[in-house]
Design a protein around this motif. Structure first.
Motif, PDB file in Angstrom:
ATOM      1  N   ARG A 163     -11.963  -5.397  19.318  1.00 44.81           N
ATOM      2  CA  ARG A 163     -11.722  -3.897  18.900  1.00 44.81           C
ATOM      3  C   ARG A 163     -13.315  -3.714  18.332  1.00 44.81           C
ATOM      4  N   HIS A 164     -13.827  -2.606  18.816  1.00 49.27           N
ATOM      5  CA  HIS A 164     -15.142  -2.002  18.115  1.00 49.27           C
ATOM      6  C   HIS A 164     -14.739  -0.676  17.588  1.00 49.27           C
ATOM      7  N   VAL A 165     -14.935  -0.455  16.413  1.00 46.99           N
ATOM      8  CA  VAL A 165     -14.680   0.807  15.666  1.00 46.99           C
ATOM      9  C   VAL A 165     -16.219   1.025  15.082  1.00 46.99           C
ATOM     10  N   THR A 166     -16.521   2.505  15.188  1.00 48.67           N
ATOM     11  CA  THR A 166     -17.956   3.135  14.944  1.00 48.67           C
ATOM     12  C   THR A 166     -17.562   4.349  14.149  1.00 48.67           C
ATOM     13  N   VAL A 167     -18.296   4.549  13.272  1.00 46.28           N
ATOM     14  CA  VAL A 167     -18.097   5.931  12.421  1.00 46.28           C
ATOM     15  C   VAL A 167     -19.384   6.556  12.537  1.00 46.28           C
ATOM     16  N   ASP A 168     -19.414   7.744  13.057  1.00 45.44           N
ATOM     17  CA  ASP A 168     -20.456   8.611  12.894  1.00 45.44           C
ATOM     18  C   ASP A 168     -20.224   9.674  11.981  1.00 45.44           C
ATOM     19  N   TRP A 169     -20.793   9.557  10.797  1.00 46.53           N
ATOM     20  CA  TRP A 169     -20.626  10.387   9.487  1.00 46.53           C
ATOM     21  C   TRP A 169     -21.242  11.724   9.701  1.00 46.53           C
ATOM     22  N   GLY A 170     -22.327  11.967  10.690  1.00 52.92           N
ATOM     23  CA  GLY A 170     -22.888  13.170  10.731  1.00 52.92           C
ATOM     24  C   GLY A 170     -22.201  13.925  11.607  1.00 52.92           C
ATOM     25  N   LYS A 171     -21.285  13.513  12.547  1.00 53.66           N
ATOM     26  CA  LYS A 171     -20.224  14.196  13.148  1.00 53.66           C
ATOM     27  C   LYS A 171     -18.944  14.107  12.750  1.00 53.66           C
ATOM     28  N   HIS A 172     -18.558  13.124  11.667  1.00 50.79           N
ATOM     29  CA  HIS A 172     -17.327  13.011  11.335  1.00 50.79           C
ATOM     30  C   HIS A 172     -16.419  12.555  12.184  1.00 50.79           C
ATOM     31  N   ARG A 173     -16.875  11.493  12.838  1.00 44.68           N
ATOM     32  CA  ARG A 173     -15.899  11.398  14.003  1.00 44.68           C
ATOM     33  C   ARG A 173     -15.760   9.527  13.783  1.00 44.68           C
ATOM     34  N   VAL A 174     -14.600   9.131  14.468  1.00 43.94           N
ATOM     35  CA  VAL A 174     -14.383   7.738  14.534  1.00 43.94           C
ATOM     36  C   VAL A 174     -14.203   7.439  16.064  1.00 43.94           C
ATOM     37  N   THR A 175     -14.931   6.484  16.553  1.00 43.84           N
ATOM     38  CA  THR A 175     -14.633   5.895  17.809  1.00 43.84           C
ATOM     39  C   THR A 175     -13.997   4.625  17.925  1.00 43.84           C
ATOM     40  N   ALA A 219      -8.937   3.255   8.923  1.00 46.85           N
ATOM     41  CA  ALA A 219      -9.106   3.607  10.106  1.00 46.85           C
ATOM     42  C   ALA A 219      -8.616   2.526  10.952  1.00 46.85           C
ATOM     43  N   VAL A 220      -7.405   2.931  11.767  1.00 46.39           N
ATOM     44  CA  VAL A 220      -6.824   2.151  12.458  1.00 46.39           C
ATOM     45  C   VAL A 220      -6.982   2.610  13.944  1.00 46.39           C
ATOM     46  N   LYS A 221      -6.120   2.153  14.903  1.00 47.61           N
ATOM     47  CA  LYS A 221      -6.318   2.198  16.072  1.00 47.61           C
ATOM     48  C   LYS A 221      -6.412   3.931  16.795  1.00 47.61           C
ATOM     49  N   GLN A 222      -5.536   4.820  16.437  1.00 47.77           N
ATOM     50  CA  GLN A 222      -5.444   5.985  16.667  1.00 47.77           C
ATOM     51  C   GLN A 222      -5.720   7.175  15.989  1.00 47.77           C
ATOM     52  N   ASP A 223      -5.958   6.785  14.441  1.00 46.72           N
ATOM     53  CA  ASP A 223      -6.192   7.951  13.631  1.00 46.72           C
ATOM     54  C   ASP A 223      -6.481   6.987  12.030  1.00 46.72           C
ATOM     55  N   VAL A 224      -6.750   8.138  11.068  1.00 52.72           N
ATOM     56  CA  VAL A 224      -6.769   7.540   9.920  1.00 52.72           C
ATOM     57  C   VAL A 224      -5.214   7.447   9.145  1.00 52.72           C
ATOM     58  N   GLU A 225      -4.887   6.334   8.629  1.00 50.33           N
ATOM     59  CA  GLU A 225      -3.706   5.963   8.235  1.00 50.33           C
ATOM     60  C   GLU A 225      -3.834   5.948   6.639  1.00 50.33           C
ATOM     61  N   THR A 226      -3.064   6.659   5.721  1.00 47.67           N
ATOM     62  CA  THR A 226      -2.979   6.469   4.575  1.00 47.67           C
ATOM     63  C   THR A 226      -2.218   5.315   4.204  1.00 47.67           C
ATOM     64  N   GLN A 227      -2.618   4.276   3.710  1.00 46.87           N
ATOM     65  CA  GLN A 227      -1.956   3.202   3.106  1.00 46.87           C
ATOM     66  C   GLN A 227      -1.871   3.099   1.623  1.00 46.87           C
ATOM     67  N   ARG A 228      -0.861   2.867   1.111  1.00 48.61           N
ATOM     68  CA  ARG A 228      -0.319   2.919  -0.226  1.00 48.61           C
ATOM     69  C   ARG A 228       0.050   1.368  -1.032  1.00 48.61           C
ATOM     70  N   PHE A 229      -0.567   1.179  -1.976  1.00 45.09           N
ATOM     71  CA  PHE A 229      -0.553  -0.080  -2.579  1.00 45.09           C
ATOM     72  C   PHE A 229      -0.287   0.207  -3.904  1.00 45.09           C
ATOM     73  N   GLN A 230       0.490  -0.920  -4.736  1.00 52.78           N
ATOM     74  CA  GLN A 230       0.920  -0.625  -6.107  1.00 52.78           C
ATOM     75  C   GLN A 230       0.859  -2.219  -6.772  1.00 52.78           C
ATOM     76  N   ALA A 231       0.282  -2.162  -7.920  1.00 52.98           N
ATOM     77  CA  ALA A 231       0.313  -3.388  -8.890  1.00 52.98           C
ATOM     78  C   ALA A 231       1.895  -3.604  -9.106  1.00 52.98           C
TER      79      ALA A 231
END
Length: 233
Positions: free
Chosen positions: A109-121, A163-175
């Motif tokens: 899997r290859h993930v790149t983030v273009d912050w100028g275009k606000h896009r994840v590929t 950033a996961v496979k198809q979207d940005v997933e909010t993952q929650r963690f707690q001490a």
């Protein structure tokens, strides 16, 4: 007027230091080694490292080698390499490469983030998927580092955009409490962290005053895998 501004700035820094409100420094370069167990039996060894790059980015990598049991028989190796930039204490993603090699399977899997275009590929070799990025976004490899830095800064609950496979997933963690943990690197008084938004069996034990990475990590998604710290330098 300039001298007055400088004096005010210096005074503000002194007041912050006196009240403990100083910004925590980003971690220095390191290399950590772990032993990897599957269902309680030795399976392999992992090396995790962090280092700065010449272009202002940082590289965070994890290399897992199968050394025992079925993993050794199949020649299983896993490589994950992340490039990121610091946004405060958050390792904001720029790219991520994942590769699993074994005798019967290869996955990448290859993930790149273009912050100028606000896009994840995201590309797994079968056509790319794109979706909008989010500020402060990490990816699966740097999640453990982001949690450790948040604990060091005193946070007890954390919502991470990942950033996961198809979207940005909010993952929650707690001490969830403090526990005494014994691993090959020694005995540690740790803070246990659990993922709370999904039933994926993620638990990690940190000694945040010493290391930005967990001294032990347990992941049941995809098998009962455990990583235990052997050394940190």
């Amino acid at each position: 007027m300039t001298i007055r501004l400088l004096l005010r700035f210096a005074l503000a820094l002194l007041l912050c230091a006196a009240s403990g409100l100083v910004f925590a420094a980003t971690p220095k370069a390191f290399t950590a080694t772990y032993r990897v167990l599957r269902d309680g039996s030795p399976m392999g060894e992992a090396t995790v490292s962090l280092k700065p790059l010449d272009n202002g980015q940082w590289e965070y990598s994890k290399h897992v080698r199968g050394t025992s049991g079925l993993a050794a028989m199949l020649g299983a190796n896993l490589d994950e390499v992340s490039h990121f930039r610091w946004k405060g204490d958050v390792p904001e993603a720029i790219s991520y490469d994942y590769r699993l090699d074994a005798a019967i399977k290869t996955k990448q899997r290859h993930v790149t983030v273009d912050w100028g275009k606000h896009r994840v590929t995201v590309d797994e070799g079968k056509g790319a998927t794109t979706y909008p990025s989010q500020p402060g976004m990490v990816e699966r490899n740097t999640t453990a580092l982001a949690i450790g830095l948040a604990l060091r800064d005193g946070q007890k609950k954390l919502a991470l955009p990942v950033a996961v496979k198809q979207d940005v997933e909010t993952q929650r963690f707690q001490a969830t409490g403090r526990e005494k943990i014994i691993v090959p690197a020694g005995s540690f008084d740790t803070v246990r962290v659990d993922r709370t938004d999904a039933d994926r069996g993620f638990s990690a034990w940190y000694a945040p005053e010493r290391y930005p990475l967990p001294v032990k990590l347990s992941q049941k998604d995809g098998g009962d895998l455990t990583m235990e710290l052997v050394s940190f330098r």
